[in-house]
Motif scaffolding. Structure first.
Motif, PDB file in Angstrom:
ATOM      1  N   VAL A   1      10.503 -21.054 -14.634  1.00 45.77           N
ATOM      2  CA  VAL A   1       9.360 -21.791 -14.088  1.00 45.77           C
ATOM      3  C   VAL A   1       9.808 -22.701 -12.955  1.00 45.77           C
ATOM      4  O   VAL A   1       9.143 -22.815 -11.921  1.00 45.77           O
ATOM      5  N   ALA A   2      10.957 -23.361 -13.137  1.00 46.78           N
ATOM      6  CA  ALA A   2      11.471 -24.266 -12.111  1.00 46.78           C
ATOM      7  C   ALA A   2      11.782 -23.525 -10.818  1.00 46.78           C
ATOM      8  O   ALA A   2      11.497 -24.023  -9.719  1.00 46.78           O
ATOM      9  N   LEU A   3      12.335 -22.329 -10.925  1.00 45.54           N
ATOM     10  CA  LEU A   3      12.647 -21.545  -9.731  1.00 45.54           C
ATOM     11  C   LEU A   3      11.376 -21.176  -8.973  1.00 45.54           C
ATOM     12  O   LEU A   3      11.333 -21.236  -7.743  1.00 45.54           O
ATOM     13  N   ARG A   4      10.356 -20.798  -9.712  1.00 45.68           N
ATOM     14  CA  ARG A   4       9.081 -20.467  -9.053  1.00 45.68           C
ATOM     15  C   ARG A   4       8.478 -21.706  -8.394  1.00 45.68           C
ATOM     16  O   ARG A   4       7.938 -21.621  -7.277  1.00 45.68           O
ATOM     17  N   HIS A   5       8.568 -22.846  -9.065  1.00 51.50           N
ATOM     18  CA  HIS A   5       8.006 -24.088  -8.532  1.00 51.50           C
ATOM     19  C   HIS A   5       8.718 -24.503  -7.245  1.00 51.50           C
ATOM     20  O   HIS A   5       8.069 -24.782  -6.222  1.00 51.50           O
ATOM     21  N   VAL A   6      10.051 -24.548  -7.289  1.00 54.82           N
ATOM     22  CA  VAL A   6      10.806 -24.944  -6.101  1.00 54.82           C
ATOM     23  C   VAL A   6      10.612 -23.914  -4.992  1.00 54.82           C
ATOM     24  O   VAL A   6      10.450 -24.268  -3.818  1.00 54.82           O
ATOM     25  N   GLY A   7      10.620 -22.647  -5.356  1.00 55.12           N
ATOM     26  CA  GLY A   7      10.413 -21.603  -4.348  1.00 55.12           C
ATOM     27  C   GLY A   7       9.082 -21.732  -3.636  1.00 55.12           C
ATOM     28  O   GLY A   7       9.001 -21.571  -2.413  1.00 55.12           O
ATOM     29  N   ARG A   8       8.048 -22.052  -4.388  1.00 54.04           N
ATOM     30  CA  ARG A   8       6.726 -22.229  -3.789  1.00 54.04           C
ATOM     31  C   ARG A   8       6.717 -23.433  -2.847  1.00 54.04           C
ATOM     32  O   ARG A   8       6.182 -23.359  -1.735  1.00 54.04           O
ATOM     33  N   ASN A   9       7.321 -24.530  -3.267  1.00 53.58           N
ATOM     34  CA  ASN A   9       7.335 -25.741  -2.444  1.00 53.58           C
ATOM     35  C   ASN A   9       8.203 -25.602  -1.205  1.00 53.58           C
ATOM     36  O   ASN A   9       7.932 -26.236  -0.174  1.00 53.58           O
TER      37      ASN A   9
ATOM     38  N   GLY B   1      30.053 -36.129  -5.076  1.00 53.57           N
ATOM     39  CA  GLY B   1      28.635 -36.264  -4.767  1.00 53.57           C
ATOM     40  C   GLY B   1      27.774 -35.965  -5.968  1.00 53.57           C
ATOM     41  O   GLY B   1      28.219 -35.312  -6.930  1.00 53.57           O
ATOM     42  N   ASP B   2      26.556 -36.432  -5.942  1.00 52.86           N
ATOM     43  CA  ASP B   2      25.578 -36.222  -6.999  1.00 52.86           C
ATOM     44  C   ASP B   2      24.788 -34.956  -6.698  1.00 52.86           C
ATOM     45  O   ASP B   2      24.188 -34.826  -5.622  1.00 52.86           O
ATOM     46  N   ALA B   3      24.758 -34.033  -7.632  1.00 60.29           N
ATOM     47  CA  ALA B   3      24.077 -32.753  -7.419  1.00 60.29           C
ATOM     48  C   ALA B   3      22.616 -32.911  -7.047  1.00 60.29           C
ATOM     49  O   ALA B   3      22.060 -32.094  -6.313  1.00 60.29           O
ATOM     50  N   ALA B   4      21.989 -33.973  -7.526  1.00 56.32           N
ATOM     51  CA  ALA B   4      20.563 -34.164  -7.288  1.00 56.32           C
ATOM     52  C   ALA B   4      20.273 -35.106  -6.124  1.00 56.32           C
ATOM     53  O   ALA B   4      19.103 -35.383  -5.836  1.00 56.32           O
ATOM     54  N   GLY B   5      21.310 -35.570  -5.418  1.00 60.86           N
ATOM     55  CA  GLY B   5      21.072 -36.514  -4.325  1.00 60.86           C
ATOM     56  C   GLY B   5      22.240 -36.632  -3.387  1.00 60.86           C
ATOM     57  O   GLY B   5      22.861 -37.688  -3.280  1.00 60.86           O
ATOM     58  N   PHE B   6      22.577 -35.544  -2.696  1.00 58.71           N
ATOM     59  CA  PHE B   6      23.704 -35.566  -1.767  1.00 58.71           C
ATOM     60  C   PHE B   6      23.233 -35.259  -0.353  1.00 58.71           C
ATOM     61  O   PHE B   6      22.197 -34.625  -0.144  1.00 58.71           O
ATOM     62  N   ASP B   7      24.019 -35.703   0.615  1.00 60.52           N
ATOM     63  CA  ASP B   7      23.751 -35.437   2.029  1.00 60.52           C
ATOM     64  C   ASP B   7      24.885 -34.566   2.555  1.00 60.52           C
ATOM     65  O   ASP B   7      26.001 -35.056   2.743  1.00 60.52           O
ATOM     66  N   PRO B   8      24.661 -33.272   2.770  1.00 56.50           N
ATOM     67  CA  PRO B   8      25.746 -32.391   3.213  1.00 56.50           C
ATOM     68  C   PRO B   8      26.348 -32.798   4.548  1.00 56.50           C
ATOM     69  O   PRO B   8      27.544 -32.609   4.780  1.00 56.50           O
TER      70      PRO B   8
ATOM     71  N   ASP C   1      19.166 -34.647 -14.001  1.00 53.74           N
ATOM     72  CA  ASP C   1      18.076 -34.284 -13.098  1.00 53.74           C
ATOM     73  C   ASP C   1      18.336 -32.879 -12.555  1.00 53.74           C
ATOM     74  O   ASP C   1      18.570 -32.671 -11.366  1.00 53.74           O
ATOM     75  N   TRP C   2      18.245 -31.903 -13.455  1.00 52.15           N
ATOM     76  CA  TRP C   2      18.578 -30.534 -13.052  1.00 52.15           C
ATOM     77  C   TRP C   2      17.533 -29.944 -12.115  1.00 52.15           C
ATOM     78  O   TRP C   2      17.859 -29.142 -11.241  1.00 52.15           O
ATOM     79  N   LEU C   3      16.293 -30.370 -12.258  1.00 50.97           N
ATOM     80  CA  LEU C   3      15.266 -29.921 -11.318  1.00 50.97           C
ATOM     81  C   LEU C   3      15.564 -30.436  -9.912  1.00 50.97           C
ATOM     82  O   LEU C   3      15.400 -29.717  -8.920  1.00 50.97           O
ATOM     83  N   GLY C   4      16.011 -31.696  -9.842  1.00 55.54           N
ATOM     84  CA  GLY C   4      16.395 -32.258  -8.551  1.00 55.54           C
ATOM     85  C   GLY C   4      17.561 -31.528  -7.939  1.00 55.54           C
ATOM     86  O   GLY C   4      17.639 -31.362  -6.718  1.00 55.54           O
ATOM     87  N   ALA C   5      18.487 -31.064  -8.783  1.00 58.58           N
ATOM     88  CA  ALA C   5      19.650 -30.325  -8.276  1.00 58.58           C
ATOM     89  C   ALA C   5      19.234 -28.993  -7.670  1.00 58.58           C
ATOM     90  O   ALA C   5      19.754 -28.581  -6.622  1.00 58.58           O
ATOM     91  N   ILE C   6      18.298 -28.299  -8.322  1.00 61.03           N
ATOM     92  CA  ILE C   6      17.807 -27.041  -7.748  1.00 61.03           C
ATOM     93  C   ILE C   6      17.123 -27.305  -6.412  1.00 61.03           C
ATOM     94  O   ILE C   6      17.350 -26.585  -5.429  1.00 61.03           O
ATOM     95  N   ASP C   7      16.299 -28.334  -6.358  1.00 62.69           N
ATOM     96  CA  ASP C   7      15.585 -28.644  -5.122  1.00 62.69           C
ATOM     97  C   ASP C   7      16.554 -29.043  -4.012  1.00 62.69           C
ATOM     98  O   ASP C   7      16.374 -28.656  -2.853  1.00 62.69           O
ATOM     99  N   MET C   8      17.603 -29.817  -4.349  1.00 64.04           N
ATOM    100  CA  MET C   8      18.598 -30.192  -3.345  1.00 64.04           C
ATOM    101  C   MET C   8      19.319 -28.958  -2.803  1.00 64.04           C
ATOM    102  O   MET C   8      19.559 -28.839  -1.607  1.00 64.04           O
TER     103      MET C   8
END
Length: 218
Positions: free
Chosen positions: A186-194, A102-109, A132-139
């Motif tokens: 910064v990315a962790l704070r951004h994803v955490g807020r969203n 699977g793709d870390a930034a676009g998988f369906d568990p 797309d490491w930001l996408g991976a954190i968000d996923m």
């Protein structure tokens, strides 16, 4: 060829041969992995997912450390998964560790594992290799169950180590398509807020490694 397909092909090419000696060579400089495993603390009967599981070294160690949990791993490289399947079977853990491509930034568990969310998710030295490491954190954050925790460890910015060390290390890592992510806090704070999740961040070993986390409320 799509960006995902290109990344998968690059990883398969990079690790077609390296996968056989990967764990032996990486144990000397992928620092902080076992610390992450010790801090997983999944609930009894809980589920743990590793995004970018590679050879399954971490999953095997985690399954032994937390025998009451069930473990899952995904990776974009079929070459690495071939080694992972062999190692899991050899460890006698095929009944507790499931693997999928699977793709870390676009998988369906749900599609990959039949599970909608996980109690613990971790990424160990993978963000620095995912385009797309930001996408991976968000996923990862999106796939957390209530009260779940996402754990991350990866190369830091070597901020308290000599400048010559940082230059040499980063030049060497670049040869393997590895780019330490200086924007991780910064990315962790951004994803955490969203995602309404609580971020955490801690530099390790004078900045050699960085540890991060996201906690989903119960």
């Amino acid at each position: 060829m799509s960006g995902t397909a290109q990344h998968a092909a690059r990883m398969d090419t990079a690790y077609a041969a390296q996968r056989h000696i990967y764990d032996l060579t990486r144990k000397y400089y992928l620092l902080g992995r076992d610390r992450l495993i010790d801090r997983l603390e999944p609930p009894g009967g809980g589920t743990v997912l590793e995004i970018g599981c590679g050879t399954a070294r971490n999953l095997i160690a985690a399954a032994r450390r937390w025998p009451d949990a069930r473990f899952y791993g995904l990776d974009i490289s079929e070459a690495m998964l071939a080694t992972a399947r062999e190692k899991v079977a050899r460890a006698g853990l095929s009944d507790r560790i499931r693997l999928a491509r699977g793709d870390a930034a676009g998988f369906d568990p749900q599609t990959l594992f039949g599970i909608a969310a996980f109690d613990r998710i971790f990424l160990s030295y993978t963000l620095s290799m995912i385009p797309d490491w930001l996408g991976a954190i968000d996923m990862g954050a999106a796939a957390l169950a209530p009260a779940g925790v996402l754990h991350i460890v990866d190369f830091g910015q070597q901020e308290r180590l000599p400048a010559w060390w940082r230059r040499l290390l980063f030049a060497w890592l670049a040869r393997f398509h590895v780019s330490p992510r200086r924007e991780l806090p910064v990315a962790l704070r951004h994803v955490g807020r969203n995602r309404d999740q609580l971020p955490g961040f801690e530099p390790l070993l004078r900045g050699y490694a960085w540890a991060g986390s996201l906690h989903r409320p119960a």
